[in-house]
Design a protein around this motif. Structure first.
Motif, PDB file in Angstrom:
ATOM      1  N   SER A 144      65.369   3.498  30.352  1.00  0.00           N
ATOM      2  CA  SER A 144      65.873   4.451  31.347  1.00  0.00           C
ATOM      3  C   SER A 144      66.905   3.813  32.261  1.00  0.00           C
ATOM      4  CB  SER A 144      64.713   4.983  32.191  1.00  0.00           C
ATOM      5  OG  SER A 144      63.865   5.778  31.405  1.00  0.00           O
ATOM      6  N   ILE A 204      69.721  14.070  26.456  1.00  0.00           N
ATOM      7  CA  ILE A 204      68.964  13.257  27.415  1.00  0.00           C
ATOM      8  C   ILE A 204      67.772  14.084  27.878  1.00  0.00           C
ATOM      9  CG2 ILE A 204      68.973  12.279  29.758  1.00  0.00           C
ATOM     10  CD1 ILE A 204      71.871  11.472  29.269  1.00  0.00           C
ATOM     11  N   TRP A 214      63.828  11.887  33.029  1.00  0.00           N
ATOM     12  CA  TRP A 214      64.728  10.845  33.499  1.00  0.00           C
ATOM     13  C   TRP A 214      64.976  10.912  34.994  1.00  0.00           C
ATOM     14  CZ3 TRP A 214      70.589  10.146  32.678  1.00  0.00           C
ATOM     15  CH2 TRP A 214      70.901   8.781  32.674  1.00  0.00           C
ATOM     16  N   LEU A 215      65.129  12.093  35.531  1.00  0.00           N
ATOM     17  CA  LEU A 215      65.478  12.225  36.955  1.00  0.00           C
ATOM     18  C   LEU A 215      64.270  12.252  37.849  1.00  0.00           C
ATOM     19  CD1 LEU A 215      68.345  14.817  36.632  1.00  0.00           C
ATOM     20  CD2 LEU A 215      68.564  12.368  36.945  1.00  0.00           C
ATOM     21  N   HIS A 227      66.249  13.732  20.428  1.00  0.00           N
ATOM     22  CA  HIS A 227      66.873  12.669  21.208  1.00  0.00           C
ATOM     23  C   HIS A 227      67.279  11.476  20.321  1.00  0.00           C
ATOM     24  CE1 HIS A 227      67.632  10.047  24.663  1.00  0.00           C
ATOM     25  NE2 HIS A 227      66.775   9.170  24.165  1.00  0.00           N
ATOM     26  N   TYR A 241      71.704   4.317  32.512  1.00  0.00           N
ATOM     27  CA  TYR A 241      72.716   4.507  33.561  1.00  0.00           C
ATOM     28  C   TYR A 241      73.932   3.621  33.298  1.00  0.00           C
ATOM     29  CZ  TYR A 241      69.224   6.994  36.353  1.00  0.00           C
ATOM     30  OH  TYR A 241      68.299   7.898  36.795  1.00  0.00           O
ATOM     31  N   TRP A 278      66.250  15.157  30.473  1.00  0.00           N
ATOM     32  CA  TRP A 278      66.534  15.173  31.903  1.00  0.00           C
ATOM     33  C   TRP A 278      65.255  15.270  32.737  1.00  0.00           C
ATOM     34  CZ3 TRP A 278      71.137  13.562  33.186  1.00  0.00           C
ATOM     35  CH2 TRP A 278      72.196  13.753  32.303  1.00  0.00           C
ATOM     36  N   SER A 279      64.281  16.036  32.284  1.00  0.00           N
ATOM     37  CA  SER A 279      63.060  16.209  33.073  1.00  0.00           C
ATOM     38  C   SER A 279      62.270  14.904  33.204  1.00  0.00           C
ATOM     39  CB  SER A 279      62.168  17.277  32.442  1.00  0.00           C
ATOM     40  OG  SER A 279      61.771  16.883  31.142  1.00  0.00           O
ATOM     41  N   LEU A 330      74.840  13.262  26.223  1.00  0.00           N
ATOM     42  CA  LEU A 330      74.479  14.072  27.392  1.00  0.00           C
ATOM     43  C   LEU A 330      73.663  15.307  27.007  1.00  0.00           C
ATOM     44  CD1 LEU A 330      77.784  13.901  29.461  1.00  0.00           C
ATOM     45  CD2 LEU A 330      75.607  12.761  29.970  1.00  0.00           C
TER      46      LEU A 330
END
Length: 140
Positions: free
Chosen positions: A10, A134, A139-140, A88, A14, A136-137, A131
Motif C-alpha cells: 500500500s 485500485i 486503500w484510503l 486487481h 503511492y 479504493w475502499s 487507477l
C-alpha cells in the motif's frame, strides 16, 4: 509477514503512482511542446517503469500469502473478493505489461516526438488501468 507486505504494498503504491503520473505528464508535455527527448526524460520514464515493476513484485508475493488473494479465487460472487483476487492483479499485470512495452518500443524510435508519443500512449494506458482497479475502499 502478511501485515508487513500489505502495508509495504500500500505504501509503495503511492510512490509508484507518483512516478508513473510524473512520467505520463512529462511525456505529454514533451509531445505537445515538441521538445527534444533528453537523458532526463529517459530517467523519468525508467523510474516510472522501476516503480511499477517493484509494486508488481511486492503484489505478486502478497497475492500468494494473503487471504484475499489466491486463496479466495473461487469466491467470485463476492465483489470485494473478486476485486482483490482476480480483477486487481489481472488488470495491473496487463497495465505493467503495457508500460514495459512502451519502454521497449521507445528504444527503437529515433525521433523525440515518437518517443514522447509512445510513452504518452503506453504509460498513460497503464496508468488508467491501474487507477481503475485500485481497491479504493481498502486503500484510503
Amino acid at each position: 509477514m502478511y501485515e508487513f507486505l500489505k502495508e509495504f504494498h500500500s505504501g509503495w503504491a503511492y510512490i509508484a503512482l507518483v512516478l508513473l503520473v510524473v512520467a505520463v505528464v512529462n511525456a505529454l508535455m514533451g509531445m505537445f511542446s515538441k521538445k527534444e527527448f533528453t537523458a532526463r526524460d529517459r530517467k523519468i520514464a525508467i523510474f516510472g517503469l522501476i516503480g511499477t515493476h517493484t509494486q508488481l513484485l511486492i503484489g505478486l508475493i502478497l497475492y500468494f500469502v494473503s487471504p484475499l488473494g489466491f486463496a479466495s479465487l473461487g469466491q467470485m460472487s463476492d465483489k470485494a473478493l473478486r476485486l482483490t483476487s482476480l480483477e486487481h492483479p489481472l488488470i495491473n499485470i496487463i497495465a505493467i505489461t503495457l508500460i514495459t512495452i512502451g519502454w521497449s518500443k521507445h528504444k527503437k524510435l529515433t525521433t523525440s516526438e515518437s518517443k514522447f508519443k509512445t510513452f504518452s500512449i503506453f504509460y498513460g494506458l497503464g496508468l488508467l488501468l491501474i487507477l481503475s482497479r485500485i481497491p479504493w475502499s481498502m486503500w484510503l
